[in-house]
Design an enzyme around this catalytic site. Structure first.
Site, mmCIF file in Angstrom:
data_model
loop_
_atom_site.group_PDB
_atom_site.id
_atom_site.type_symbol
_atom_site.label_atom_id
_atom_site.label_comp_id
_atom_site.label_asym_id
_atom_site.label_seq_id
_atom_site.Cartn_x
_atom_site.Cartn_y
_atom_site.Cartn_z
ATOM 1 N N HIS A 137 0.833 -1.206 0.000
ATOM 2 C CA HIS A 137 0.000 0.000 0.000
ATOM 3 C C HIS A 137 0.869 1.259 0.000
ATOM 4 O O HIS A 137 0.618 2.208 -0.760
ATOM 5 C CB HIS A 137 -0.926 -0.015 1.222
ATOM 6 C CG HIS A 137 -1.693 1.262 1.426
ATOM 7 N ND1 HIS A 137 -2.941 1.468 0.880
ATOM 8 C CD2 HIS A 137 -1.378 2.394 2.098
ATOM 9 C CE1 HIS A 137 -3.364 2.670 1.220
ATOM 10 N NE2 HIS A 137 -2.430 3.259 1.949
ATOM 11 N N GLU A 138 1.893 1.281 0.842
ATOM 12 C CA GLU A 138 2.765 2.457 0.910
ATOM 13 C C GLU A 138 3.586 2.612 -0.368
ATOM 14 O O GLU A 138 3.797 3.738 -0.844
ATOM 15 C CB GLU A 138 3.686 2.364 2.127
ATOM 16 C CG GLU A 138 2.967 2.284 3.465
ATOM 17 C CD GLU A 138 1.992 3.431 3.674
ATOM 18 O OE1 GLU A 138 2.228 4.525 3.126
ATOM 19 O OE2 GLU A 138 0.993 3.223 4.373
ATOM 20 N N HIS A 141 1.659 4.341 -3.013
ATOM 21 C CA HIS A 141 1.703 5.804 -2.882
ATOM 22 C C HIS A 141 2.967 6.365 -3.533
ATOM 23 O O HIS A 141 2.924 7.400 -4.217
ATOM 24 C CB HIS A 141 1.664 6.205 -1.409
ATOM 25 C CG HIS A 141 0.311 6.109 -0.783
ATOM 26 N ND1 HIS A 141 -0.804 6.729 -1.307
ATOM 27 C CD2 HIS A 141 -0.107 5.469 0.340
ATOM 28 C CE1 HIS A 141 -1.853 6.477 -0.536
ATOM 29 N NE2 HIS A 141 -1.458 5.714 0.460
ATOM 30 N N GLU A 227 -6.243 6.853 -1.473
ATOM 31 C CA GLU A 227 -6.100 5.773 -0.501
ATOM 32 C C GLU A 227 -6.777 4.506 -1.012
ATOM 33 O O GLU A 227 -6.224 3.408 -0.902
ATOM 34 C CB GLU A 227 -6.695 6.194 0.846
ATOM 35 C CG GLU A 227 -5.887 7.234 1.604
ATOM 36 C CD GLU A 227 -4.501 6.749 1.950
ATOM 37 O OE1 GLU A 227 -4.343 5.559 2.297
ATOM 38 O OE2 GLU A 227 -3.547 7.558 1.869
#
Length: 308
Positions: A137-138, A141, A227
């Site tokens: 997930h990070e 980003h 997100e």
């Protein structure tokens, strides 16, 4: 008091005249629309870049984040390297640890070596698959340069609002001087907001606040969408959306335990109203955890149905 009122008006009138002269000078330079847009864009990019670099360095310093050596957690680096190879990243980001206020992880686009900061607690409460989902997930980003985009968006909002202030500065100075001088001449300096010029100035402030508020809400809504997009990207890369869902639920429970009955702000029996919850959702940069978990579970269910 009459003398002070006249002096105050003269002072603000001079400010209004000086700002008018400055605007007139800019107008006489006859910048074409393309040049003006490029100037504003360049100004925004420069200050956004500086804000990102300075803000990132200051944040890491305040958190006392330390880079985690590979020999200490070879398994975590093995996961990180594998994810970076599958995603659109030039090199794996550096992994840093810090003691955060709540168990969490976040990515920083430092315009050089990308960084992922994780709370030390995560290595204890998450299993390998859950940690992989959170790291993916990070990295999503970082892949989309979300921190850079959000910083530039905030810088753009500030630039637009500041330009609006510059344009209306002569009129704002003039009505402020009229409001203050009228109040002094009346013998009640504190009553200037109740005068007609004071009410006009209040309307100007409300207009600026409204523009800033609307643009901020749009930026927050866009952040929540990113997100969701990062969750979907992590689920696609790892192939285990339920692992990320479990990680999010564990972080939520850990945060609730951290700031539950031991928190000085916690009040027994306090229940958040629906209006307060909606307002919090509008102002939040992240969607509700339950909404993210539901999407991830729906994603896993749809994939299972498709495969079968």
């Amino acid at each position: 008091m009459v003398f002070v009122g006249v002096a105050v008006f003269v002072f603000y009138a001079l400010l209004a005249y000086a700002s008018y002269l400055a605007l007139s000078l800019l107008w006489r330079l006859q910048f074409d629309l393309t040049t003006a847009v490029l100037f504003v864009l360049g100004f925004t990019l420069v200050f956004g870049y500086l804000g990102l670099r300075v803000g990132t360095a200051r944040l890491l310093s305040q958190l006392d984040a330390q880079e985690l050596p590979r020999e200490r957690v070879p398994g975590a680096y093995h996961v990180l390297d594998g994810l970076a190879a599958e995603m659109d990243l030039d090199e794996p980001p550096r992994l840093m640890v810090a003691s955060l206020s709540t168990p969490n992880a976040f990515a920083l686009d430092t315009m050089g070596r990308n960084t992922v900061v994780v709370d030390t607690v995560l290595f204890r409460i998450l299993d390998r698959d859950e940690l992989e989902g959170l790291l993916a997930h990070e990295l999503a980003h970082l892949e989309r340069k979300d921190s850079l985009v959000q910083t530039l968006a905030f810088s753009t909002i500030q630039t637009v609002v500041n330009l609006a202030y510059v344009v209306v500065a002569p009129f704002a100075f003039l009505v402020t001087g009229l409001a203050l001088s009228t109040a002094w001449v009346r013998g009640d300096p504190t009553s200037w907001p109740e005068t007609l010029p004071g009410r006009i100035r209040h309307r100007l402030e409300q207009g600026a606040s409204l523009v800033m508020g609307v643009m901020t809400l749009l930026a927050r809504a866009h952040s929540r969408k990113r997100e969701y997009a990062a969750d979907e990207r992590a689920a696609a890369v790892t192939g285990r959306p339920l692992a990320l869902a479990r990680a999010l639920e564990k972080l939520e429970r850990a945060s609730s335990a951290e700031f539950g009955i031991l928190s000085p702000l916690w009040i027994r029996g306090e229940v958040e109203s629906e209006e307060e919850r909606r307002l919090r959702d509008l102002l939040s940069t992240h969607p509700r955890t339950e909404d993210r978990v539901k999407r991830l579970r729906d994603h896993a269910e749809s994939n299972r149905v498709r495969i079968s």
